[in-house]
Design a protein around this motif. Structure first.
Motif, PDB file in Angstrom:
ATOM      1  N   LEU A   1       0.805  -1.216   0.000  1.00 19.39           N
ATOM      2  CA  LEU A   1       0.000   0.000   0.000  1.00 19.39           C
ATOM      3  C   LEU A   1       0.844   1.274   0.000  1.00 19.39           C
ATOM      4  CD1 LEU A   1      -2.597  -1.350   2.554  1.00 19.39           C
ATOM      5  CD2 LEU A   1      -2.900  -1.134   0.088  1.00 19.39           C
ATOM      6  N   GLY A   2       1.600   1.460  -1.065  1.00 15.75           N
ATOM      7  CA  GLY A   2       2.359   2.690  -1.195  1.00 15.75           C
ATOM      8  C   GLY A   2       3.596   2.761  -0.322  1.00 15.75           C
ATOM      9  N   THR A   3       3.934   1.678   0.370  1.00 13.22           N
ATOM     10  CA  THR A   3       5.137   1.630   1.204  1.00 13.22           C
ATOM     11  C   THR A   3       5.919   0.371   0.863  1.00 13.22           C
ATOM     12  OG1 THR A   3       3.915   0.451   2.947  1.00 13.22           O
ATOM     13  CG2 THR A   3       4.029   2.848   3.128  1.00 13.22           C
ATOM     14  N   ALA A   4       7.131   0.261   1.388  1.00 11.73           N
ATOM     15  CA  ALA A   4       7.938  -0.936   1.155  1.00 11.73           C
ATOM     16  C   ALA A   4       7.234  -2.151   1.739  1.00 11.73           C
ATOM     17  CB  ALA A   4       9.316  -0.761   1.783  1.00 11.73           C
ATOM     18  N   PHE A   5       7.440  -3.293   1.102  1.00 11.95           N
ATOM     19  CA  PHE A   5       6.843  -4.550   1.549  1.00 11.95           C
ATOM     20  C   PHE A   5       7.343  -4.877   2.951  1.00 11.95           C
ATOM     21  CE2 PHE A   5       6.720  -9.291   1.539  1.00 11.95           C
ATOM     22  CZ  PHE A   5       5.351  -9.434   1.352  1.00 11.95           C
ATOM     23  N   THR A   6       6.438  -5.304   3.830  1.00 13.17           N
ATOM     24  CA  THR A   6       6.787  -5.508   5.242  1.00 13.17           C
ATOM     25  C   THR A   6       6.695  -6.977   5.645  1.00 13.17           C
ATOM     26  OG1 THR A   6       4.520  -5.281   6.096  1.00 13.17           O
ATOM     27  CG2 THR A   6       5.799  -3.246   5.760  1.00 13.17           C
ATOM     28  N   PHE A   7       7.327  -7.272   6.782  1.00 14.33           N
ATOM     29  CA  PHE A   7       7.289  -8.623   7.332  1.00 14.33           C
ATOM     30  C   PHE A   7       5.862  -9.008   7.736  1.00 14.33           C
ATOM     31  CE2 PHE A   7       8.183 -11.815  10.705  1.00 14.33           C
ATOM     32  CZ  PHE A   7       8.891 -12.711   9.927  1.00 14.33           C
ATOM     33  N   GLN A   8       5.110  -8.031   8.248  1.00 18.71           N
ATOM     34  CA  GLN A   8       3.714  -8.306   8.614  1.00 18.71           C
ATOM     35  C   GLN A   8       2.888  -8.697   7.387  1.00 18.71           C
ATOM     36  OE1 GLN A   8       5.430  -5.703   9.615  1.00 18.71           O
ATOM     37  NE2 GLN A   8       5.283  -5.477  11.846  1.00 18.71           N
ATOM     38  N   GLN A   9       3.158  -8.044   6.250  1.00 19.40           N
ATOM     39  CA  GLN A   9       2.442  -8.387   5.025  1.00 19.40           C
ATOM     40  C   GLN A   9       2.830  -9.774   4.534  1.00 19.40           C
ATOM     41  OE1 GLN A   9       3.682  -4.907   2.858  1.00 19.40           O
ATOM     42  NE2 GLN A   9       1.701  -3.903   3.077  1.00 19.40           N
ATOM     43  N   ALA A  10       4.108 -10.133   4.700  1.00 17.05           N
ATOM     44  CA  ALA A  10       4.553 -11.482   4.322  1.00 17.05           C
ATOM     45  C   ALA A  10       3.841 -12.528   5.165  1.00 17.05           C
ATOM     46  CB  ALA A  10       6.071 -11.604   4.487  1.00 17.05           C
ATOM     47  N   ASN A  11       3.707 -12.268   6.455  1.00 12.97           N
ATOM     48  CA  ASN A  11       3.004 -13.203   7.323  1.00 12.97           C
ATOM     49  C   ASN A  11       1.528 -13.295   6.968  1.00 12.97           C
ATOM     50  OD1 ASN A  11       4.515 -14.659   9.333  1.00 12.97           O
ATOM     51  ND2 ASN A  11       5.126 -12.699  10.176  1.00 12.97           N
ATOM     52  N   LEU A  12       0.968 -12.182   6.517  1.00 12.56           N
ATOM     53  CA  LEU A  12      -0.424 -12.179   6.069  1.00 12.56           C
ATOM     54  C   LEU A  12      -0.593 -13.082   4.848  1.00 12.56           C
ATOM     55  CD1 LEU A  12      -3.223 -10.899   6.540  1.00 12.56           C
ATOM     56  CD2 LEU A  12      -2.512  -8.994   5.102  1.00 12.56           C
ATOM     57  N   LEU A  13       0.352 -12.987   3.904  1.00  8.07           N
ATOM     58  CA  LEU A  13       0.305 -13.825   2.709  1.00  8.07           C
ATOM     59  C   LEU A  13       0.472 -15.300   3.052  1.00  8.07           C
ATOM     60  CD1 LEU A  13       2.388 -11.765   0.101  1.00  8.07           C
ATOM     61  CD2 LEU A  13      -0.099 -11.989   0.269  1.00  8.07           C
ATOM     62  N   LYS A  14       1.258 -15.573   4.091  1.00 11.30           N
ATOM     63  CA  LYS A  14       1.542 -16.949   4.493  1.00 11.30           C
ATOM     64  C   LYS A  14       0.261 -17.718   4.820  1.00 11.30           C
ATOM     65  CE  LYS A  14       4.142 -20.406   5.891  1.00 11.30           C
ATOM     66  NZ  LYS A  14       4.743 -21.302   4.900  1.00 11.30           N
ATOM     67  N   ARG A  15      -0.764 -17.007   5.224  1.00  7.95           N
ATOM     68  CA  ARG A  15      -2.036 -17.668   5.552  1.00  7.95           C
ATOM     69  C   ARG A  15      -2.719 -18.242   4.307  1.00  7.95           C
ATOM     70  NH1 ARG A  15      -4.837 -12.947   9.231  1.00  7.95           N
ATOM     71  NH2 ARG A  15      -2.888 -12.084  10.014  1.00  7.95           N
ATOM     72  N   TYR A  16      -2.441 -17.617   3.161  1.00  8.98           N
ATOM     73  CA  TYR A  16      -3.179 -17.986   1.949  1.00  8.98           C
ATOM     74  C   TYR A  16      -2.307 -18.612   0.863  1.00  8.98           C
ATOM     75  CZ  TYR A  16      -6.184 -14.608   4.309  1.00  8.98           C
ATOM     76  OH  TYR A  16      -6.918 -13.935   5.259  1.00  8.98           O
ATOM     77  N   ALA A  17      -0.991 -18.619   1.059  1.00 12.29           N
ATOM     78  CA  ALA A  17      -0.121 -19.101  -0.016  1.00 12.29           C
ATOM     79  C   ALA A  17       1.146 -19.731   0.535  1.00 12.29           C
ATOM     80  CB  ALA A  17       0.243 -17.943  -0.953  1.00 12.29           C
ATOM     81  N   ASP A  18       1.781 -20.547  -0.312  1.00 13.29           N
ATOM     82  CA  ASP A  18       3.084 -21.136   0.014  1.00 13.29           C
ATOM     83  C   ASP A  18       4.177 -20.531  -0.863  1.00 13.29           C
ATOM     84  OD1 ASP A  18       1.869 -23.100   1.779  1.00 13.29           O
ATOM     85  OD2 ASP A  18       1.128 -24.055  -0.053  1.00 13.29           O
ATOM     86  N   GLU A  19       3.756 -19.941  -1.997  1.00 16.88           N
ATOM     87  CA  GLU A  19       4.699 -19.440  -2.988  1.00 16.88           C
ATOM     88  C   GLU A  19       4.277 -18.049  -3.446  1.00 16.88           C
ATOM     89  OE1 GLU A  19       7.008 -21.609  -6.618  1.00 16.88           O
ATOM     90  OE2 GLU A  19       4.819 -21.717  -6.677  1.00 16.88           O
ATOM     91  N   VAL A  20       5.245 -17.154  -3.565  1.00 16.24           N
ATOM     92  CA  VAL A  20       4.961 -15.783  -4.019  1.00 16.24           C
ATOM     93  C   VAL A  20       5.792 -15.471  -5.261  1.00 16.24           C
ATOM     94  CG1 VAL A  20       5.134 -13.334  -3.441  1.00 16.24           C
ATOM     95  CG2 VAL A  20       4.343 -14.962  -1.714  1.00 16.24           C
ATOM     96  N   PHE A  21       5.118 -14.980  -6.300  1.00 14.06           N
ATOM     97  CA  PHE A  21       5.786 -14.547  -7.526  1.00 14.06           C
ATOM     98  C   PHE A  21       5.859 -13.023  -7.507  1.00 14.06           C
ATOM     99  CE2 PHE A  21       4.096 -18.693  -8.528  1.00 14.06           C
ATOM    100  CZ  PHE A  21       5.088 -19.278  -9.304  1.00 14.06           C
TER     101      PHE A  21
END
Length: 588
Positions: A281-301
């Protein structure tokens, strides 16, 4: 809003903290506790400890700590009542009608009203887009080849050229300024008065995973600056904990995510059928956002822009994704700048091929590193191999490291044996440095325990000892009282703990934590309950350590009382207890 204490306790007891936290992060057993990578800060070595016995967690890295309620509140950005509801539903407990305290009612009402204002603002912007005033903005979206259903799906809108249009709209609906100030939609200025945060912009509503509007992004029409503007953080909007498009992406059946830079990239990809696209959201990608993605995915492109800024952003995101336990790959979009341009030029099927050919994230890092060296110069070529060897030292697993050594050696035409020797050499030097750092850190910690810090540490150790070995309470009940803990917070904890002992209750540190509302106090108490106590000691050493701890706490208390005593009888009592303390010995 609050629930009766017995309900709160029942919900907590039925939600084992290890089971709950394990659904969000990977935990491994270590002794009597479980450890993992902390979800609240960026780290490579696990320092996040979860105690099943105490039903508490604590991070020795960042100091985050608490019980199962605290974790859900921090991780999900929930209020306490929302955390109770979540955990109650998890174990099938039907909650009674909640009661409200005035403070809790105000807090709950504020969030509800902010969601209400945001939803109204989103509807207002959408209406403006479809009106005569929004004609230019609508044409812009159509030129970007967005379909009507896509515009409607994302609720895209338009903030008019008038700088207080939205404000006047809400004032006509009798909304008070005390609320509007907290929405992030308006700027209050003594000189200029009140004006809209967004005007003459295409609007992108930002929704959380529950489809509630939490904020906005706005793309300026024309040459204004900044080109993109986002809502400031509010009670309901935390940029580091949300992702644009995740409300749709989480419904995708794929266990992969396309991570983009911009809103239009997400919209273009989702319109093309790639429903698993999101953006920060207009800022650098964060660790909290990575953990959020972890709930829904195993792989990120990673599908960032192909320019230098996009490459650098990808390099920053890769280690964050890996530390969250996600596999990361990088999609190449050359000769196009971003996914939006790529889709328009070559279509969905070609983008699907790029996904299939996505680069391994480590090999992508090495390829970017390669650009800085001239391979026709032997010295620079050697420097490249050395820098690559340093990167290979990141892999702690020997098999994984060897596989990457083999892949790099094959691609860059270096002897696998030579590269492996180089990696081992750098690995050995890094290991020696880590040992030195650990040693100097231990010395610093020892020094910090002197004086006041030492007394504070002794109080923490004694409380932790009583929790871990409740039978020791009967040994000190006539020697130590809660008043002997001169640290205000520790005294409150001791009082609650001693009450549990005296009432014959099961010792419950997690319940004690619920008596404190301040986040800072909760962190301090979590730290207290995770203080190292006995280490590797035999019975004699353990008994000596326990006696020394009790004496230090009691002596500090008596010294403090002697400085404030004004009554002669009181002073004589203190002197006698100080004398008795020297002869004290407690048998364990």
């Amino acid at each position: 809003m609050f629930y009766p204490d017995e309900i709160v306790e029942e919900v907590r007891e039925k939600n084992d903290i290890v089971d709950v936290i394990s659904t969000f992060i990977k935990l491994n057993r270590r002794g009597s506790n479980y450890v993992g990578l902390c979800p609240f800060h960026n780290e490579k070595t696990p320092s996040f400890s979860v105690s099943q016995n105490k039903q508490m967690y604590y991070c020795f890295g960042c100091g985050a700590g608490g019980n199962v309620y605290t974790f859900i509140m921090e991780y999900e950005n929930y209020t306490f009542p929302e955390a109770v509801k979540y955990l109650a539903e998890r174990v099938g407990i039907v909650l009674p009608e909640a009661e409200y305290s005035e403070e809790a009612k105000r807090a709950s009402d504020l969030r509800t009203r902010l969601f209400e204002v945001n939803k109204m603002a989103a509807n207002y912007y959408y209406y403006q887009l479809t009106s005569e005033q929004g004609k230019t903005a609508l044409e812009y979206l159509r030129k970007r080849e967005l379909k009507e259903e896509t515009i409607k799906k994302f609720g895209l809108g338009y903030s008019t050229k008038y700088s207080n249009d939205l404000y006047q709209y809400f004032k006509s609906k009798n909304y008070e300024d005390s609320l509007l100030r907290q929405t992030g939609l308006f700027t209050y200025d003594e000189a200029r008065g009140v004006y809209d945060k967004f005007w003459n912009r295409v609007m992108f509503p930002i929704l959380d995973v529950n489809n509630k509007v939490i904020g906005f992004g706005g793309r300026v029409m024309g040459e204004g600056a900044p080109k993109y503007l986002n809502s400031p953080e509010t009670t309901v909007f935390d940029k580091s904990r949300n992702l644009f498009g995740l409300n749709f992406a989480r419904l995708s059946r794929k266990r992969s995510i396309l991570l983009c830079e911009g809103y239009m990239d997400v919209i273009a990809l989702q319109q093309a059928g790639f429903q698993n696209a999101v953006a920060s959201l207009g800022t650098a990608f964060t660790f909290q956002q990575a953990n959020l993605l972890k709930r829904y995915a195993d792989e990120v492109f990673i599908t960032y822009d192909s320019d230098k800024a996009g490459v650098n952003a990808a390099l920053r995101a890769i280690p964050i994704l890996k530390e969250a336990g996600l596999s990361a790959k990088v999609i190449h979009m050359n000769p196009y700048k971003d996914p939006d341009e790529f889709i328009k030029a070559l279509g969905e099927s070609e983008f699907e091929k790029r996904i299939e050919k996505a680069s391994n994230s480590f090999l992508f890092e090495v390829a970017v590193l390669e650009r800085d060296f001239d391979f026709s110069d032997p010295e620079q070529k050697t420097n490249f191999y050395q820098e690559t060897a340093k990167k290979l030292c990141r892999f702690s697993d020997e098999l994984e490291r060897n596989n990457y050594v083999e892949a790099v050696a094959r691609k860059y035409m270096i002897s696998q044996e030579d590269l492996k020797k180089l990696v081992n050499r750098y690995g050995a030097s890094l290991s020696s440095f880590d040992t030195y750092e650990a040693k100097t850190r231990t010395e610093r910690e020892k020094k910090s325990l002197k004086g006041t810090d030492g007394i504070k540490e002794s109080q923490k150790i004694l409380l932790t000892w009583l929790i871990e070995e409740p039978e020791t309470y009967t040994k000190i009940r006539d020697i130590i009282s809660d008043r002997d803990f001169k640290e205000s917070l520790f005294q409150k904890v001791a009082k609650l703990l001693f009450q549990q002992f005296e009432q014959g209750e099961r010792i419950n540190p997690a319940a004690i934590l619920d008596q404190f509302e301040s986040k800072e106090e909760q962190k301090e108490i979590a730290s207290l309950f995770h203080t190292g106590v006995k280490g590797d000691m035999n019975q004699i050493e353990k008994e000596k350590a326990f006696n020394d701890t009790v004496r230090r706490v009691k002596k500090h208390s008596l010294d403090w009382e002697s400085r404030t005593a004004t009554d002669m009888n009181e002073l004589q009592r203190i002197i006698k207890e100080q004398s008795d303390l020297q002869k004290l010995h407690i048998f364990l």
